[in-house]
Design an enzyme around this catalytic site. Structure first.
Site, PDB file in Angstrom:
ATOM      1  N   LYS A 142       9.065  38.569 -11.800  1.00 30.14           N
ATOM      2  CA  LYS A 142      10.363  37.917 -11.984  1.00 30.14           C
ATOM      3  C   LYS A 142      11.477  38.899 -11.652  1.00 30.14           C
ATOM      4  O   LYS A 142      11.652  39.901 -12.337  1.00 30.14           O
ATOM      5  CB  LYS A 142      10.553  37.430 -13.426  1.00 30.14           C
ATOM      6  N   GLY A 194      14.632  47.887 -16.676  1.00 27.52           N
ATOM      7  CA  GLY A 194      15.851  47.191 -17.075  1.00 27.52           C
ATOM      8  C   GLY A 194      16.515  47.931 -18.215  1.00 27.52           C
ATOM      9  O   GLY A 194      16.326  49.139 -18.388  1.00 27.52           O
ATOM     10  N   SER A 195      17.261  47.200 -18.996  1.00 26.14           N
ATOM     11  CA  SER A 195      18.070  47.844 -20.042  1.00 26.14           C
ATOM     12  C   SER A 195      17.199  48.233 -21.244  1.00 26.14           C
ATOM     13  O   SER A 195      16.141  47.638 -21.484  1.00 26.14           O
ATOM     14  CB  SER A 195      19.164  46.879 -20.487  1.00 26.14           C
ATOM     15  N   THR A 196      17.698  49.182 -22.003  1.00 26.91           N
ATOM     16  CA  THR A 196      16.959  49.643 -23.182  1.00 26.91           C
ATOM     17  C   THR A 196      16.803  48.536 -24.233  1.00 26.91           C
ATOM     18  O   THR A 196      15.696  48.368 -24.771  1.00 26.91           O
ATOM     19  CB  THR A 196      17.631  50.905 -23.756  1.00 26.91           C
ATOM     20  N   GLY A 199      14.100  46.286 -23.098  1.00 22.73           N
ATOM     21  CA  GLY A 199      12.859  47.077 -23.123  1.00 22.73           C
ATOM     22  C   GLY A 199      12.270  47.154 -24.527  1.00 22.73           C
ATOM     23  O   GLY A 199      11.068  47.020 -24.726  1.00 22.73           O
ATOM     24  N   GLU A 216      10.673  51.312 -17.809  1.00 25.95           N
ATOM     25  CA  GLU A 216      11.652  52.211 -17.178  1.00 25.95           C
ATOM     26  C   GLU A 216      13.021  51.697 -17.578  1.00 25.95           C
ATOM     27  O   GLU A 216      13.443  50.634 -17.121  1.00 25.95           O
ATOM     28  CB  GLU A 216      11.515  52.184 -15.651  1.00 25.95           C
ATOM     29  N   CYS A 250      19.887  54.123 -12.341  1.00 24.99           N
ATOM     30  CA  CYS A 250      19.500  54.570 -13.689  1.00 24.99           C
ATOM     31  C   CYS A 250      19.438  56.075 -13.829  1.00 24.99           C
ATOM     32  O   CYS A 250      19.787  56.617 -14.866  1.00 24.99           O
ATOM     33  CB  CYS A 250      18.150  53.967 -14.040  1.00 24.99           C
ATOM     34  N   GLU A 352      25.399  54.569 -21.229  1.00 23.30           N
ATOM     35  CA  GLU A 352      25.272  54.377 -19.779  1.00 23.30           C
ATOM     36  C   GLU A 352      26.413  53.469 -19.327  1.00 23.30           C
ATOM     37  O   GLU A 352      26.595  52.387 -19.877  1.00 23.30           O
ATOM     38  CB  GLU A 352      23.923  53.711 -19.508  1.00 23.30           C
TER      39      GLU A 352
HETATM   40  P1  NDP Z   1      18.194  43.647 -18.184  1.00 22.32           P
HETATM   41  O1  NDP Z   1      17.369  44.404 -19.156  1.00 22.32           O
HETATM   42  O2  NDP Z   1      19.216  42.725 -18.691  1.00 22.32           O
HETATM   43  O3  NDP Z   1      17.240  42.749 -17.262  1.00 22.32           O
HETATM   44  C1  NDP Z   1      16.140  43.279 -16.575  1.00 22.32           C
HETATM   45  C2  NDP Z   1      15.173  42.168 -16.263  1.00 22.32           C
HETATM   46  O4  NDP Z   1      14.613  41.657 -17.470  1.00 22.32           O
HETATM   47  C3  NDP Z   1      15.795  40.968 -15.554  1.00 22.32           C
HETATM   48  O5  NDP Z   1      14.847  40.437 -14.659  1.00 22.32           O
HETATM   49  C4  NDP Z   1      16.047  40.027 -16.703  1.00 22.32           C
HETATM   50  O6  NDP Z   1      16.146  38.688 -16.309  1.00 22.32           O
HETATM   51  C5  NDP Z   1      14.798  40.241 -17.524  1.00 22.32           C
HETATM   52  N1  NDP Z   1      14.902  39.861 -18.926  1.00 22.32           N
HETATM   53  C6  NDP Z   1      16.032  39.561 -19.628  1.00 22.32           C
HETATM   54  N2  NDP Z   1      15.701  39.253 -20.909  1.00 22.32           N
HETATM   55  C7  NDP Z   1      14.363  39.358 -21.004  1.00 22.32           C
HETATM   56  C8  NDP Z   1      13.419  39.191 -22.064  1.00 22.32           C
HETATM   57  N3  NDP Z   1      13.786  38.846 -23.308  1.00 22.32           N
HETATM   58  N4  NDP Z   1      12.106  39.393 -21.820  1.00 22.32           N
HETATM   59  C9  NDP Z   1      11.697  39.752 -20.588  1.00 22.32           C
HETATM   60  N5  NDP Z   1      12.538  39.922 -19.537  1.00 22.32           N
HETATM   61  C10 NDP Z   1      13.856  39.745 -19.740  1.00 22.32           C
HETATM   62  O7  NDP Z   1      18.750  44.759 -17.193  1.00 22.32           O
HETATM   63  P2  NDP Z   1      19.716  44.557 -15.944  1.00 22.32           P
HETATM   64  O8  NDP Z   1      19.138  43.600 -14.972  1.00 22.32           O
HETATM   65  O9  NDP Z   1      21.077  44.324 -16.474  1.00 22.32           O
HETATM   66  O10 NDP Z   1      19.605  46.012 -15.252  1.00 22.32           O
HETATM   67  C11 NDP Z   1      20.390  47.082 -15.585  1.00 22.32           C
HETATM   68  C12 NDP Z   1      19.618  48.043 -16.482  1.00 22.32           C
HETATM   69  O11 NDP Z   1      18.407  48.491 -15.873  1.00 22.32           O
HETATM   70  C13 NDP Z   1      20.405  49.316 -16.733  1.00 22.32           C
HETATM   71  O12 NDP Z   1      20.426  49.595 -18.118  1.00 22.32           O
HETATM   72  C14 NDP Z   1      19.616  50.393 -16.012  1.00 22.32           C
HETATM   73  O13 NDP Z   1      19.697  51.660 -16.534  1.00 22.32           O
HETATM   74  C15 NDP Z   1      18.229  49.891 -16.055  1.00 22.32           C
HETATM   75  N6  NDP Z   1      17.471  50.469 -14.967  1.00 22.32           N
HETATM   76  C16 NDP Z   1      16.486  51.382 -15.240  1.00 22.32           C
HETATM   77  C17 NDP Z   1      15.799  52.002 -14.229  1.00 22.32           C
HETATM   78  C18 NDP Z   1      14.683  52.954 -14.506  1.00 22.32           C
HETATM   79  O14 NDP Z   1      13.852  53.173 -13.655  1.00 22.32           O
HETATM   80  N7  NDP Z   1      14.614  53.553 -15.674  1.00 22.32           N
HETATM   81  C19 NDP Z   1      16.103  51.724 -12.841  1.00 22.32           C
HETATM   82  C20 NDP Z   1      17.141  50.767 -12.650  1.00 22.32           C
HETATM   83  C21 NDP Z   1      17.789  50.154 -13.691  1.00 22.32           C
HETATM   84  P3  NDP Z   1      17.607  38.004 -16.144  1.00 22.32           P
HETATM   85  O15 NDP Z   1      18.336  38.783 -15.115  1.00 22.32           O
HETATM   86  O16 NDP Z   1      17.252  36.637 -15.708  1.00 22.32           O
HETATM   87  O17 NDP Z   1      18.267  38.074 -17.493  1.00 22.32           O
END
Ligand code: NDP
Length: 446
Positions: A142, A194-196, A199, A216, A250, A352
């Site tokens: 996804k 994604g976000s902490t 996560g 990550e 990130c 961040e």
């Molecule tokens: P989010 O955590 O909001 O979303 C990441 C993904 O998770 C999206 O596909 C999102 O879908 C999905 N998601 C949302 N809610 C849920 C849930 N409850 N269960 C499972 N999946 C879910 O992050 P962002 O997309 O806003 O990305 C930015 C963040 O990613 C920043 O904090 C950044 O630091 C981090 N990041 C980390 C990296 C690393 O390697 N450590 C690299 C790049 C980014 P939807 O969009 O549909 O809500």
């Protein structure tokens, strides 16, 4: 793109599960799958322009950034294909008492749920997909809601390369679908970038289910500038290492830690470098700073700037929404910003920001710099700028983080990449990243 629902998640997981249990994929050898992965890499490269433009149109990343996305994705597939012999090699381990031996098998872990964010929608999914495919796993993926399109092109490349039906499944729709994927009884492994906060939510679900998970997450990394740093060289590397993708990366080192002895000089250099980098249309190859990817991010960056001003940071350039002309007048542009005299308790020093904002902090000696760098809940990236390589290495060793670059930063597909503390769990890339998609079995015999 369709907004999927629970039925789509169930159909996709069922397809992945059927392909894993009965399909031809898991029965092929790692070398055969590696050959297909090399074909995928070629097919991705054929679509480089389409991938770059689609990625830029969906999240506003400058084409200077997205034009490398196809080559990078292809390189990740090619790297993991080189690990096929490791999976095929006999692994026989004698009992220490000499009475018998164990055959160690590396089975594919099963159906993998892969979830990626919007900032690098291609790379951050391929990083999970390639090591899942090599051992014979099947996947459901996804992408983030703001970026559903570009990965669709990768799936076209995968189909063209001859991956059997059911092995790779893509669903698009809201975050709730990710939640359903994570908890689905037929899913054996979860990988998320994604976000902490999200996560943590996923980790809690996986903890309850005893389901392996790689996370990550966010970062707040520092660039320690040593007294002997070459500031011309640092200026040349600054944007790529500290502000890549309009600050929406990130691992970038958005906190510059400058020695008191050269503080003003460093503030001037960073200000000049950031203030003169072109901002504008992300489709223009000369653009360095594009818009924020979406409205929520734009508002969040501006809120961070307000808090910095209220808490006493000194704005040396930028600090406001950018008003561009013509077709860009309604764009989500923020002036590339440098905040000097930032202290550890300020919000911009701790959270961040994920936008075009660099903070500069003053330190007295290297011990002070290391403790400032380590004074964070995160631990993802980091840089040391300095000409004394041995000393720079010593400083890098003392930083509590998953990766550090000396005078530059780039992740290496052959070396583990992952975060400490709130930046995540587990690693991607390298044989260590592949191991997350394996399930070990020991067969003991005499
Ligand atoms: P989010 O955590 O909001 O979303 C990441 C993904 O998770 C999206 O596909 C999102 O879908 C999905 N998601 C949302 N809610 C849920 C849930 N409850 N269960 C499972 N999946 C879910 O992050 P962002 O997309 O806003 O990305 C930015 C963040 O990613 C920043 O904090 C950044 O630091 C981090 N990041 C980390 C990296 C690393 O390697 N450590 C690299 C790049 C980014 P939807 O969009 O549909 O809500």
């Amino acid at each position: 793109m369709p907004v999927g629902n629970e039925d789509d998640v169930n159909a996709a997981v069922d397809a992945a599960h059927a392909a894993f249990i009965t399909g031809p994929w898991a029965k092929t050898t790692p070398s055969e799958r590696a050959d297909i992965m090399l074909r995928i890499a070629n097919e991705i490269e054929k679509r480089a322009t389409e991938l770059s433009l689609t990625n830029t149109l969906e999240n506003g990343s400058p084409v200077a950034e997205t034009s490398g996305a196809a080559a990078n994705a292809a390189s990740i597939f090619r790297y993991f294909a080189t690990l096929a012999p490791e999976l095929e090699a006999d692994d026989v381990r004698p009992f220490p008492n000499g009475q018998g031996e164990s055959l160690v098998r590396k089975d594919p872990i099963g159906v993998c749920a892969l979830i990626a964010p919007w900032n690098f929608p291609i790379n951050l999914m391929v990083t999970k997909l390639a090591p899942a495919l090599l051992p014979g796993c099947t996947v459901i993926m996804k992408p983030a809601s703001p970026t559903p399109l570009s990965f669709r092109i990768i799936v076209d490349a995968i189909t063209a390369a001859g991956v059997p039906a059911g092995v790779v499944n893509l669903v698009t729709g809201p975050g709730r679908m990710g939640d359903l994927m994570v908890r689905h009884p037929k899913v054996a492994k979860v990988a998320f970038t994604g976000s902490t906060p999200v996560g943590r939510h996923i980790a809690a679900a996986c903890g309850e289910l005893l389901r392996p998970v790689t996370l990550e997450l966010g970062g707040k990394s520092s660039a320690i500038v040593m007294e002997d740093a070459d500031l011309n060289e640092m200026s040349a590397r600054l944007i790529r290492s500290c502000m890549r993708n309009t600050g929406q990366t990130c691992y970038i080192s958005t906190r510059i830690l400058a020695p008191a002895s050269r503080y003003d000089e460093i503030v001037n250099m960073v200000t000049e470098t950031i203030a003169t980098a072109p901002q504008g249309d992300p489709l223009d190859p000369a653009t360095v700073f594009g818009p924020s990817a979406n409205h929520a991010q734009y508002k969040s960056v501006l809120a961070h700037l307000d808090s910095a001003k209220a808490e006493g940071a000194r704005v040396t350039t930028g600090g406001e929404p950018a008003q561009l002309g013509g077709e860009l007048a309604d764009g989500l542009f923020i002036q590339p910003t440098v905040l000097a005299d930032v202290t550890p308790e300020m919000r911009v020093a701790r959270e961040e920001i994920f936008g075009p904002v660099i903070t500069i902090h003053k330190y007295d000696d290297l011990d002070d710099a290391i403790s400032l760098a380590n004074n964070t809940e995160f631990g993802l990236g980091g840089i040391v700028f300095g000409t004394d390589q041995d000393k720079a290495l010593e400083v890098a060793e003392a930083m509590n983080t998953g990766s550090v670059g000396l005078n530059f930063f780039a992740s290496n597909h052959a070396a583990p990449f992952g975060g400490r503390n709130d930046s995540g769990l587990g690693v991607e890339y390298g044989p260590e990243g592949l191991a997350a998609y394996l399930s070990y079995k020991s067969i003991h015999q005499r």
